[in-house]
Design a protein around this motif. Sequence first.
Motif, mmCIF file in Angstrom:
data_model
loop_
_atom_site.group_PDB
_atom_site.id
_atom_site.type_symbol
_atom_site.label_atom_id
_atom_site.label_comp_id
_atom_site.label_asym_id
_atom_site.label_seq_id
_atom_site.Cartn_x
_atom_site.Cartn_y
_atom_site.Cartn_z
ATOM 1 N N ILE A 1 -2.887 0.534 -4.140
ATOM 2 C CA ILE A 1 -2.583 -0.821 -3.676
ATOM 3 C C ILE A 1 -2.025 -1.630 -4.832
ATOM 4 O O ILE A 1 -2.614 -1.679 -5.917
ATOM 5 N N CYS B 1 -3.727 -6.803 5.978
ATOM 6 C CA CYS B 1 -4.526 -6.302 4.850
ATOM 7 C C CYS B 1 -4.972 -7.466 3.971
ATOM 8 O O CYS B 1 -4.166 -8.318 3.605
ATOM 9 N N HIS B 2 -6.266 -7.496 3.633
ATOM 10 C CA HIS B 2 -6.750 -8.551 2.758
ATOM 11 C C HIS B 2 -7.223 -7.973 1.419
ATOM 12 O O HIS B 2 -8.034 -8.582 0.724
ATOM 13 N N ASN B 3 -6.723 -6.814 1.069
ATOM 14 C CA ASN B 3 -6.905 -6.253 -0.272
ATOM 15 C C ASN B 3 -8.363 -6.010 -0.633
ATOM 16 O O ASN B 3 -8.765 -6.186 -1.777
ATOM 17 N N CYS B 4 -9.179 -5.582 0.343
ATOM 18 C CA CYS B 4 -10.586 -5.318 0.045
ATOM 19 C C CYS B 4 -10.775 -3.998 -0.702
ATOM 20 O O CYS B 4 -11.798 -3.761 -1.305
ATOM 21 N N LYS B 5 -9.783 -3.114 -0.583
ATOM 22 C CA LYS B 5 -9.768 -1.805 -1.273
ATOM 23 C C LYS B 5 -10.835 -0.832 -0.760
ATOM 24 O O LYS B 5 -11.141 0.156 -1.426
ATOM 25 N N ILE B 6 -11.399 -1.091 0.412
ATOM 26 C CA ILE B 6 -12.350 -0.145 0.998
ATOM 27 C C ILE B 6 -11.665 1.200 1.233
ATOM 28 O O ILE B 6 -12.229 2.262 0.960
ATOM 29 N N CYS B 7 -10.446 1.158 1.713
ATOM 30 C CA CYS B 7 -9.708 2.405 1.985
ATOM 31 C C CYS B 7 -9.533 3.230 0.713
ATOM 32 O O CYS B 7 -9.670 4.457 0.732
ATOM 33 N N CYS C 1 -11.333 0.935 7.254
ATOM 34 C CA CYS C 1 -10.609 -0.338 7.145
ATOM 35 C C CYS C 1 -11.052 -1.292 8.261
ATOM 36 O O CYS C 1 -11.055 -0.916 9.435
ATOM 37 N N PRO C 2 -11.421 -2.533 7.915
ATOM 38 C CA PRO C 2 -11.817 -3.498 8.951
ATOM 39 C C PRO C 2 -10.710 -3.760 9.973
ATOM 40 O O PRO C 2 -10.996 -4.188 11.091
ATOM 41 N N TRP D 1 -3.223 1.061 9.987
ATOM 42 C CA TRP D 1 -3.003 2.491 9.723
ATOM 43 C C TRP D 1 -2.546 3.242 10.958
ATOM 44 O O TRP D 1 -3.054 3.028 12.052
ATOM 45 N N ILE E 1 0.859 -1.188 0.000
ATOM 46 C CA ILE E 1 0.000 0.000 0.000
ATOM 47 C C ILE E 1 0.888 1.228 0.000
ATOM 48 O O ILE E 1 1.775 1.370 0.847
HETATM 49 S S1 SF4 Z 1 -7.392 -2.844 1.415
HETATM 50 FE FE1 SF4 Z 1 -7.435 -1.034 2.732
HETATM 51 S S2 SF4 Z 1 -9.381 -1.191 3.845
HETATM 52 FE FE2 SF4 Z 1 -8.946 -3.225 3.007
HETATM 53 S S3 SF4 Z 1 -7.833 -4.295 4.647
HETATM 54 FE FE3 SF4 Z 1 -6.312 -3.378 3.300
HETATM 55 S S4 SF4 Z 1 -5.810 -1.406 4.260
HETATM 56 FE FE4 SF4 Z 1 -7.768 -2.110 5.110
#
Ligand code: SF4
Length: 68
Positions: free
Chosen positions: A62, A45-51, A22-23, A29, A5
């Motif tokens: 990302i 981080c599980h790459n959900c891209k919510i951030c 972010c969950p 962060w 990231i």
């Molecule tokens: S992609 Fe962003 S929101 Fe999702 S887990 Fe990773 S840092 Fe958090």
Amino acid sequence: MSVQIIVNKDKCNGCEKCYYACPKGPRIWKKDKDGKFYVYDVSDCHNCKICVGKCPVDAITINILKDE
Ligand code: SF4
Ligand code: SF4
């Protein structure tokens, strides 16, 4: 496969939306001394891209890195 990231510090305004959306916000962060956010530990981080979607100034990028 791992996640990288990158936060563009020139764009970040410290709004905290990445942190709260972010969950795993408190694990991933942190705020630096200038009030900008950075990724303290990417391992949860599980790459959900919510951030990425929540950041109002497109400061977050990302990348998915292939393991060697
Ligand atoms: S992609 Fe962003 S929101 Fe999702 S887990 Fe990773 S840092 Fe958090
Ligand atoms: S959401 Fe974007 S602008 Fe707001 S603190 Fe996070 S990186 Fe900075």
